[in-house]
Design a protein around this motif. Structure first.
Motif: not given
Length: 266
Positions: A166, A190, A201-202, A198, A223
């Motif tokens: 990550g 992701c 990052v989102e 994830t 997502q």
């Protein structure tokens, strides 16, 4: 098949359009991978490309910064305008284009260099820093934009490959923004990450849209629903439907979109 909307009073004003693709075709040898795609991608917006595996979404994403140029058998036809200029014009330098249209790949791919040098590499080759002090500022700013500064500020000269998956992906995002791009392309950023990474990052993608036009390819409809404002559904090389994300997921106009969203195809 979906056609880009004709300008009207209700349409998005031209100054808000960052990328305009018109009748784009992509061929790999005899394989017609992208068929007559026209779409307008807005600035300061997250646009998600969704669709079944092999539907053309990553191939089309790669046309937006000429990554397909690196594939000998690939041929691209049609026009793609970035701020009104055709990126396939012979005068356009693909290296300079990719500084303006950054890309983050599915698998984190930090350079085998220090964290500092991962970020500094792009600004160095594009002449964005006149001194070490300038470079220090760019590195810190980029790592902050990548939401990873606090985790790495005390080990900038450690290898980027020593970070977790990550962290590596956020480092790659920081590397992409270091050249001050205008567009960020993300190809399933992701898919190799765990749920916590994830989510990080989102959250970062949501922050980045304040500064960039972000285009993300994702296999995850959840997502797409979480991070994007616009969604394009691809199927068999065609752009079937493109609209506000909320509309695509609650009231799609094409039965193929509905079949994909409800899990009947895919």
């Amino acid at each position: 098949m979906y056609d880009a909307p004709i300008s009207s009073e209700s349409a998005v004003s031209q100054k808000d359009i960052k990328i305009a693709a018109d009748k784009v075709q992509v061929y790999y040898g005899d394989n017609h991978a992208i068929k007559d795609v026209s779409v307008q991608i807005e600035d300061k917006t997250v646009t998600a490309f969704i669709g079944p595996s092999g539907c053309g979404k990553s191939t089309f994403l790669r046309t937006l910064n000429r990554m397909n140029d690196t594939i000998d058998i690939c041929r691209v036809e049609g026009d793609i305008l970035l701020d009104g200029e055709n990126i396939y014009d012979a005068k356009v330098d693909p290296v300079q284009l990719r500084a303006k249209v950054g890309m983050v790949f599915q698998k984190p791919n930090p350079f085998p260099k220090s964290i500092y040098d991962n970020i500094a590499y792009g600004p160095r080759i594009h002449g964005l820093a006149n001194s070490k002090a300038d470079l220090d500022v760019i590195v810190e700013k980029s790592l902050r934009r990548g939401a990873i500064w606090d985790e790495v500020k005390d080990r900038l000269h450690a290898p980027g490959t020593g970070l977790s998956g990550g962290q590596q992906q956020r480092l790659c995002i920081a590397r992409a923004v270091a050249t001050e791009p205008e567009v960020l392309l993300m190809d399933e950023p992701c898919s190799a990450l765990d749920p916590i990474a994830t989510a990080q990052v989102e959250e970062l993608i949501d922050e980045l849209r304040e500064s960039y036009s972000v285009v993300i390819v994702t296999h995850s409809m959840q997502q797409a629903a979480r991070v994007s404002q616009k969604t394009a559904f691809f199927h068999l090389g065609n752009l079937v439907e493109y609209d506000d994300t909320s509309k695509i997921f609650t009231n799609p106009q094409d039965e193929r979109t509905e079949s994909y969203i409800t899990g009947r195809i895919g």
